[in-house]
Design a protein around this motif. Structure first.
Motif, PDB file in Angstrom:
ATOM      1  N   ARG A 283       0.850  -1.185   0.000  1.00 45.11           N
ATOM      2  CA  ARG A 283       0.000   0.000   0.000  1.00 45.11           C
ATOM      3  C   ARG A 283       0.895   1.247   0.000  1.00 45.11           C
ATOM      4  O   ARG A 283       1.771   1.396   0.850  1.00 45.11           O
ATOM      5  N   TYR A 284       0.666   2.125  -0.977  1.00 46.98           N
ATOM      6  CA  TYR A 284       1.443   3.359  -1.111  1.00 46.98           C
ATOM      7  C   TYR A 284       0.486   4.512  -1.447  1.00 46.98           C
ATOM      8  O   TYR A 284      -0.597   4.305  -2.014  1.00 46.98           O
ATOM      9  N   GLN A 285       0.951   5.714  -1.130  1.00 47.49           N
ATOM     10  CA  GLN A 285       0.246   6.927  -1.531  1.00 47.49           C
ATOM     11  C   GLN A 285       1.086   7.664  -2.572  1.00 47.49           C
ATOM     12  O   GLN A 285       2.296   7.821  -2.395  1.00 47.49           O
TER      13      GLN A 285
ATOM     14  N   PHE B 185       4.520   5.900   2.367  1.00 47.52           N
ATOM     15  CA  PHE B 185       4.492   4.449   2.456  1.00 47.52           C
ATOM     16  C   PHE B 185       3.376   4.056   3.411  1.00 47.52           C
ATOM     17  O   PHE B 185       3.341   4.499   4.560  1.00 47.52           O
ATOM     18  N   LEU B 186       2.457   3.225   2.932  1.00 47.09           N
ATOM     19  CA  LEU B 186       1.296   2.819   3.726  1.00 47.09           C
ATOM     20  C   LEU B 186       1.398   1.387   4.229  1.00 47.09           C
ATOM     21  O   LEU B 186       0.465   0.884   4.850  1.00 47.09           O
ATOM     22  N   GLY B 187       2.528   0.721   3.962  1.00 47.03           N
ATOM     23  CA  GLY B 187       2.773  -0.568   4.582  1.00 47.03           C
ATOM     24  C   GLY B 187       2.520  -1.772   3.708  1.00 47.03           C
ATOM     25  O   GLY B 187       1.783  -1.732   2.731  1.00 47.03           O
ATOM     26  N   GLY B 188       3.143  -2.875   4.097  1.00 50.28           N
ATOM     27  CA  GLY B 188       2.840  -4.175   3.513  1.00 50.28           C
ATOM     28  C   GLY B 188       1.620  -4.763   4.191  1.00 50.28           C
ATOM     29  O   GLY B 188       1.279  -4.392   5.323  1.00 50.28           O
TER      30      GLY B 188
ATOM     31  N   LYS C   6      -5.029  -2.016  10.813  1.00 54.15           N
ATOM     32  CA  LYS C   6      -3.841  -1.229  10.495  1.00 54.15           C
ATOM     33  C   LYS C   6      -3.134  -0.869  11.799  1.00 54.15           C
ATOM     34  O   LYS C   6      -3.780  -0.478  12.778  1.00 54.15           O
ATOM     35  N   LEU C   7      -1.809  -1.007  11.806  1.00 55.86           N
ATOM     36  CA  LEU C   7      -1.035  -0.682  12.995  1.00 55.86           C
ATOM     37  C   LEU C   7       0.314  -0.121  12.595  1.00 55.86           C
ATOM     38  O   LEU C   7       0.637  -0.054  11.405  1.00 55.86           O
ATOM     39  N   THR C   8       1.107   0.272  13.567  1.00 52.40           N
ATOM     40  CA  THR C   8       2.480   0.699  13.304  1.00 52.40           C
ATOM     41  C   THR C   8       3.420  -0.107  14.182  1.00 52.40           C
ATOM     42  O   THR C   8       3.073  -0.509  15.297  1.00 52.40           O
TER      43      THR C   8
ATOM     44  N   GLU D  73       9.135   1.358  15.121  1.00 52.37           N
ATOM     45  CA  GLU D  73       9.819   2.478  14.494  1.00 52.37           C
ATOM     46  C   GLU D  73       8.875   3.369  13.695  1.00 52.37           C
ATOM     47  O   GLU D  73       9.287   4.315  13.038  1.00 52.37           O
ATOM     48  N   GLY D  74       7.582   3.059  13.775  1.00 55.05           N
ATOM     49  CA  GLY D  74       6.584   3.903  13.141  1.00 55.05           C
ATOM     50  C   GLY D  74       6.176   3.498  11.751  1.00 55.05           C
ATOM     51  O   GLY D  74       5.366   4.186  11.106  1.00 55.05           O
ATOM     52  N   PHE D  75       6.707   2.386  11.231  1.00 56.49           N
ATOM     53  CA  PHE D  75       6.295   1.911   9.918  1.00 56.49           C
ATOM     54  C   PHE D  75       4.867   1.370   9.987  1.00 56.49           C
ATOM     55  O   PHE D  75       4.531   0.617  10.905  1.00 56.49           O
ATOM     56  N   PRO D  76       4.034   1.704   9.012  1.00 58.88           N
ATOM     57  CA  PRO D  76       2.695   1.114   8.978  1.00 58.88           C
ATOM     58  C   PRO D  76       2.746  -0.354   8.577  1.00 58.88           C
ATOM     59  O   PRO D  76       3.630  -0.782   7.832  1.00 58.88           O
TER      60      PRO D  76
END
Length: 347
Positions: free
Chosen positions: A47-49, A96-99, A135-137, A140-143
């Motif tokens: 997932r990306y923006q 970056f919205l995460g894997g 959805k979580l982080t 280190e703050g990565f989604p």
């Protein structure tokens, strides 16, 4: 006569080398409680923006994906496997919205929703195949996203496997190799990686919270001690075979996503895809080459928003009998052949 220029498919117990550890011994040493883990099944989509959805769509189509659903603000892209989509793009500033991993059960989503940084369970009512997501982080703050209940897609057409002639084994008679130029069609999402400033905390989070198991650690030596600085990890599915790594973490001076990687059919597909992207004037990062850890044939590119993205083919498979490998970090550990690695690649 010894053959210097030689390749072979070597059993994992031998290929890993002398610095190895049994998975069960690692679990005991690290106090891994499997009963408390959120059970992952596979890596499903990224997932990306992106600020310009038309521009990234053109790139991803040239990269080998197809649009499966589109709105003014969101686009879902698929490969020819059974995933409804392997890439999700939302309109907005680069982010970056995460894997996204699928989990075994709805109960796993409920367990995930209780994590300190997690959202409540959301219904994916507008997404192809439906399902539910949390959805979580991470520390280190990565989604990070967890999904359950998505209906599988109907598989697309799979490319024909080439018949290959060798010196004394030539099954391809009166059949000539012919190819059609074009994008390297994406099969599925294989892995993604993160660069972290707190390696040990991140490794601990992912390997204790989820059924994520190390495949290989890379280390540096300081004051006669070995310090792990990179992890290639797979999803533990017991005796079932899974990709060598679905996820990796690398120590870095800054916190950022490194790349995501998608499987294609074979070496010729990959080379033709490289040629296609080059002719479209996209910017190559590194490739085509052959990795050592994972064995994949790789090809890295910049997308039009400035994210790194990779094609790969011919990756290793592992299971719970594959030992964890340990080896020295450095450019020499990245590839057995290919162009010289860019000096900044791991930075």
């Amino acid at each position: 006569m010894a053959i210097a220029n030689h390749g072979a498919s070597v059993p994992d117990l031998i290929a890993v080398g002398s610095e190895q550890e049994n998975v069960e011994e690692w679990r005991e040493r690290c106090n891994i409680d499997q009963s408390s883990q959120i059970r992952l099944v596979k890596l499903a989509h990224m997932r990306y923006q992106h600020p310009d959805l038309d521009q990234i769509t053109t790139f991803l189509q040239d990269f080998g994906m197809t649009v499966t659903k589109k709105t003014d603000q969101e686009i879902w892209y698929r490969g020819y496997g059974d995933d409804q989509y392997v890439y999700y793009a939302r309109k907005g500033p680069k982010e970056f919205l995460g894997g996204t991993f699928t989990v075994e059960s709805y109960e796993d989503l409920e367990k995930a929703s209780k994590l300190p940084t997690a959202s409540s369970i959301e219904k994916l009512s507008d997404s192809p195949g439906g399902g539910f997501i949390v959805k979580l982080t991470d520390p280190e703050g990565f989604p990070l996203n967890l999904m359950y209940g998505q209906a599988p897609a109907e598989k697309g057409e799979y490319p024909e496997k080439l018949t290959i002639n060798y010196e004394q084994d030539k099954p391809r008679t009166r059949r000539f190799q012919r190819f059609e130029p074009g994008p390297a069609a994406v099969h599925k999402l294989g892995h993604f990686g993160l660069c972290t400033q707190d390696f040990e905390t991140m490794v601990n989070f992912y390997t204790t919270t989820f059924n994520i198991v190390p495949t290989d650690f890379l280390y540096v030596e300081k004051e006669e001690k070995k310090h792990n600085v990179a992890l290639f990890a797979h999803i533990d599915r017991g005796a079932d075979y899974v990709d060598h790594h679905s996820f990796f973490i690398s120590t870095n001076a800054t916190t950022h996503v490194h790349h995501c990687s998608f499987e294609v059919h074979d070496f010729d597909t990959q080379k033709l895809g490289h040629q296609w992207l080059a002719e479209k004037k996209y910017e190559s990062v590194w490739g085509v080459g052959r990795h050592i850890l994972g064995s994949q044939i790789f090809d890295y590119w910049w997308d039009t928003t400035g994210n790194m993205i990779e094609h790969y083919a011919d990756g290793d498979l592992v299971n719970n009998q594959t030992p964890i490998g340990y080896g020295p970090a450095g450019d020499e550990s990245l590839a057995v052949w290919g162009p010289e690695v860019p000096a900044w690649f791991l930075k």
